[in-house]
Design a protein around this motif. Structure first.
Motif, PDB file in Angstrom:
ATOM      1  N   GLY A 143       0.810  -1.197   0.000  1.00 53.31           N
ATOM      2  CA  GLY A 143       0.000   0.000   0.000  1.00 53.31           C
ATOM      3  C   GLY A 143       0.848   1.254   0.000  1.00 53.31           C
ATOM      4  N   SER A 144       0.201   2.389  -0.154  1.00 57.19           N
ATOM      5  CA  SER A 144       0.913   3.661  -0.185  1.00 57.19           C
ATOM      6  C   SER A 144       1.698   3.862   1.104  1.00 57.19           C
ATOM      7  N   GLY A 145       3.019   4.098   0.966  1.00 57.98           N
ATOM      8  CA  GLY A 145       3.883   4.303   2.112  1.00 57.98           C
ATOM      9  C   GLY A 145       4.503   3.036   2.668  1.00 57.98           C
ATOM     10  N   ASP A 146       4.037   1.871   2.206  1.00 58.46           N
ATOM     11  CA  ASP A 146       4.632   0.610   2.646  1.00 58.46           C
ATOM     12  C   ASP A 146       5.980   0.398   1.957  1.00 58.46           C
TER      13      ASP A 146
ATOM     14  N   LEU B  26       9.669  -9.268   2.460  1.00 55.77           N
ATOM     15  CA  LEU B  26       9.112  -8.778   3.717  1.00 55.77           C
ATOM     16  C   LEU B  26       8.541  -7.392   3.467  1.00 55.77           C
ATOM     17  N   VAL B  27       7.458  -7.091   4.163  1.00 53.75           N
ATOM     18  CA  VAL B  27       6.783  -5.804   3.987  1.00 53.75           C
ATOM     19  C   VAL B  27       6.642  -5.116   5.335  1.00 53.75           C
TER      20      VAL B  27
ATOM     21  N   SER C 278       7.134   2.383   9.078  1.00 50.67           N
ATOM     22  CA  SER C 278       8.274   2.775   8.247  1.00 50.67           C
ATOM     23  C   SER C 278       8.684   4.214   8.535  1.00 50.67           C
ATOM     24  N   ASP C 279       9.861   4.581   8.065  1.00 52.07           N
ATOM     25  CA  ASP C 279      10.386   5.931   8.265  1.00 52.07           C
ATOM     26  C   ASP C 279       9.925   6.798   7.100  1.00 52.07           C
ATOM     27  N   ARG C 280       8.818   7.498   7.302  1.00 51.40           N
ATOM     28  CA  ARG C 280       8.251   8.289   6.211  1.00 51.40           C
ATOM     29  C   ARG C 280       9.123   9.490   5.852  1.00 51.40           C
TER      30      ARG C 280
ATOM     31  N   TRP D 206      11.049  -4.237  10.776  1.00 48.62           N
ATOM     32  CA  TRP D 206      10.477  -5.571  10.545  1.00 48.62           C
ATOM     33  C   TRP D 206      10.831  -6.525  11.683  1.00 48.62           C
ATOM     34  N   PHE D 207      12.084  -6.522  12.111  1.00 47.04           N
ATOM     35  CA  PHE D 207      12.497  -7.391  13.210  1.00 47.04           C
ATOM     36  C   PHE D 207      11.790  -7.039  14.516  1.00 47.04           C
TER      37      PHE D 207
END
Length: 318
Positions: free
Chosen positions: A60-63, A145-146, A152-154, A190-191
């Protein structure tokens, strides 16, 4: 103990391929550049990533997604759509090139495709050289991996999105460092998600004895460790350490140490010209034979065969 930092210490993007891709409706692309690690982020819109051997995963957007290579993968609006084009390391922006030839307005730098209403936008950055990317790190990652936008760091993603739209002096160095930062940030996010079952070298343990034993093995794998010497160092009994270690790590201390040493040897065989004998001593084995036995038990091939396979993949001979 920051093992992740150690495993990423040798990862340095050099000439990283960063691309901004415009995904028009019903567009499906197969990426076959052979990159060993690729990061893909959706700037807007939703797309599907399908690895060579795996189920489609929605982005998705930003992923942000991390893909292990060098196997190809497909990016599409609909995972059922067959790829309309195959993109290789020598052909990232053929559609853009055609647009320029026919006299259309020149696109932004590093942009593949021509902006159209409703288009999805992707940012992708690739490590085409495997050097420095540890087997111990790759072994802990799935094929894809997602990390969702919320984790996430936008800010970092916005910096990358802005940088690739301009052609500036020193840009390649900036993009290389941004790719490194994006990789570290994404892997850490992710971790940190409990459901992803981070490897034992990353996740904290509430057993101080086990944590101390792991730190000793990671910091000095060449030391002639035994369960008894580890136990003496961490202030536990031999049987107590063995039980706690197996409960928290899932295998006995010496089994874990052998796997760690072999993974370290595999990295050295790939990234250095050191002899097998020299590498054996660096990772804690008395001679080439001892390393070969452990290597074949863990990986099914000898150190020499592993190095030959690496050279073959690079188009070289042993």
């Amino acid at each position: 103990m920051d093992t992740l930092a150690k495993l990423l210490d040798g990862v340095r993007a050099r000439g990283a391929v960063f691309t901004r891709t415009v995904m028009t409706p019903q567009w499906s692309l197969r990426f076959a550049s052979g990159a060993h690690l690729t990061l893909v982020a959706a700037l807007n819109g939703r797309v599907w990533i399908t690895p060579a051997d795996g189920e489609p995963m929605e982005l998705g957007s930003g992923d942000i997604a991390v893909l292990r290579g060098p196997a190809p993968y497909t990016v599409a609006e609909d995972p059922a759509s067959p790829p309309g084009r195959v993109i290789t390391s020598a052909d990232y922006c053929a559609r853009t090139a055609r647009a320029v030839v026919v006299g259309e307005p020149a696109p932004d730098p590093r942009t593949c495709g021509v902006d159209e209403p409703g288009s999805a936008l992707l940012i992708s950055g690739a490590y085409e050289d495997r050097t420095g990317i540890s087997d111990r790190l790759l072994d802990a990652l799935p094929d894809v991996l997602v990390v969702p936008e919320a984790d996430s760091d936008r800010t970092l993603l916005a910096l990358i999105a802005a940088e690739v739209r301009h052609d500036k002096a020193g840009q390649q160095a900036v993009l290389d460092r941004l790719l490194d930062l994006m990789l570290v940030s994404t892997l850490r996010a992710w971790f940190d998600r409990p459901k992803n079952h981070a490897p034992v070298w990353y996740r904290p343990t509430d057993d101080s004895v086990v944590a101390s034993a792991l730190r000793l093995m990671h910091d000095d794998p060449a030391h002639p460790w035994t369960v008894a010497t580890l136990a003496a160092k961490v202030g536990a009994s031999r049987s107590g350490l063995a039980r706690s270690f197996a409960r928290h790590v899932g295998e006995p201390p010496m089994t874990y140490l052998a796997t760690w040493r072999v993974a370290l040897a595999a990295d050295l065989l790939r990234d250095t010209d050191d002899t097998v004998s020299s590498i054996a001593h660096k990772v804690g084995y008395s001679n080439t034979f001892a390393l070969s036995v452990a290597f074949k038990r863990c990986r099914g091939i000898t150190p020499t065969q592993h190095r030959a396979a690496v050279l073959h993949s690079r188009g070289l001979s042993a």
